[in-house]
Design a protein around this motif. Sequence first.
Motif, PDB file in Angstrom:
ATOM      1  N   PRO A  55       0.673  -1.180   0.057  1.00  0.00           N
ATOM      2  CA  PRO A  55       0.204   0.035   0.064  1.00  0.00           C
ATOM      3  C   PRO A  55       0.818   1.312  -0.043  1.00  0.00           C
ATOM      4  N   ILE A  56       0.167   2.366  -0.538  1.00  0.00           N
ATOM      5  CA  ILE A  56       0.813   3.668  -0.502  1.00  0.00           C
ATOM      6  C   ILE A  56       0.034   4.544   0.541  1.00  0.00           C
ATOM      7  N   LEU A  57       0.957   4.694   1.812  1.00  0.00           N
ATOM      8  CA  LEU A  57      -0.081   5.548   2.749  1.00  0.00           C
ATOM      9  C   LEU A  57       0.162   6.866   2.333  1.00  0.00           C
ATOM     10  N   ASN A  58      -0.988   7.517   2.776  1.00  0.00           N
ATOM     11  CA  ASN A  58      -0.942   8.911   2.682  1.00  0.00           C
ATOM     12  C   ASN A  58      -0.857   9.491   3.984  1.00  0.00           C
ATOM     13  N   GLU A  59       0.329   9.906   4.408  1.00  0.00           N
ATOM     14  CA  GLU A  59       0.897  10.179   5.929  1.00  0.00           C
ATOM     15  C   GLU A  59       0.043  11.288   6.563  1.00  0.00           C
ATOM     16  N   LYS A  60      -0.563  12.222   5.893  1.00  0.00           N
ATOM     17  CA  LYS A  60      -1.241  13.185   6.377  1.00  0.00           C
ATOM     18  C   LYS A  60      -2.656  12.540   7.054  1.00  0.00           C
ATOM     19  N   LYS A  61      -3.069  11.470   6.415  1.00  0.00           N
ATOM     20  CA  LYS A  61      -4.484  10.932   6.754  1.00  0.00           C
ATOM     21  C   LYS A  61      -4.276  10.274   7.892  1.00  0.00           C
ATOM     22  N   ILE A  62      -3.095   9.702   8.404  1.00  0.00           N
ATOM     23  CA  ILE A  62      -2.859   9.223   9.534  1.00  0.00           C
ATOM     24  C   ILE A  62      -2.074  10.017  10.647  1.00  0.00           C
ATOM     25  N   CYS A 142       2.104  17.102  -1.255  1.00  0.00           N
ATOM     26  CA  CYS A 142       2.496  16.398  -2.616  1.00  0.00           C
ATOM     27  C   CYS A 142       1.613  16.747  -3.793  1.00  0.00           C
ATOM     28  N   ALA A 143       1.988  17.612  -5.095  1.00  0.00           N
ATOM     29  CA  ALA A 143       1.165  17.879  -5.860  1.00  0.00           C
ATOM     30  C   ALA A 143       0.717  16.660  -6.784  1.00  0.00           C
ATOM     31  N   PHE A 144       1.936  15.753  -7.091  1.00  0.00           N
ATOM     32  CA  PHE A 144       1.665  14.403  -7.396  1.00  0.00           C
ATOM     33  C   PHE A 144       2.796  13.388  -7.434  1.00  0.00           C
ATOM     34  N   ARG A 145       2.591  12.117  -7.270  1.00  0.00           N
ATOM     35  CA  ARG A 145       3.561  11.353  -7.170  1.00  0.00           C
ATOM     36  C   ARG A 145       3.235  10.062  -8.179  1.00  0.00           C
ATOM     37  N   ARG A 146       4.030   9.454  -8.885  1.00  0.00           N
ATOM     38  CA  ARG A 146       3.773   8.309  -9.946  1.00  0.00           C
ATOM     39  C   ARG A 146       5.028   7.438 -10.147  1.00  0.00           C
ATOM     40  N   ASN A 147       4.826   6.543 -10.843  1.00  0.00           N
ATOM     41  CA  ASN A 147       6.008   5.775 -11.449  1.00  0.00           C
ATOM     42  C   ASN A 147       6.287   6.064 -12.874  1.00  0.00           C
TER      43      ASN A 147
END
Length: 150
Positions: A55-62, A142-147
């Motif tokens: 999973p990719i965690l959204n740190e701000k949500k936790i 983060c504006a965006f993050r991608r592979n």
Amino acid sequence: MGQLDQFDREILIRLEKDGRIAFSTIAASLGISNTMVHQRVAKMTEQGILSGIKPILNEKKIGYDWGSFTGITLEKDHNSARIIEALKLVPEVTECYFITGRYTLFLKIVARDHEHMREILYSKIDLIPGIAKTDSIIELGCAFRRNIAL
């Protein structure tokens, strides 16, 4: 490391969209066997192309509302392996890169708030022997993050 063929690319595209997708679903959509998908994923994992499905965690949500990008200046660059091992023990350091320029290492750090960030920097990172200086830039989102596109 071998080149990716079209089946490998299509498997990776589907896994990137949904890391929990069943291999049988991928196989059916590509018109190949379930075994072939398993073999391809195993081969790409063995080759290091695919480093895991997690999973990719959204740190701000936790509860980790603060983030920083921190450059590390070492007293001696040949100490980097030992220092990296010490940084791995700091759970709030989520990424560590070798870079060129005025720093030896560049970190991504997450914290609950500014007091927690100060504690991480001053009571954990700055106390690692061999670190001469840290220089942090606070991350505002983060504006965006991608592979990389396949």
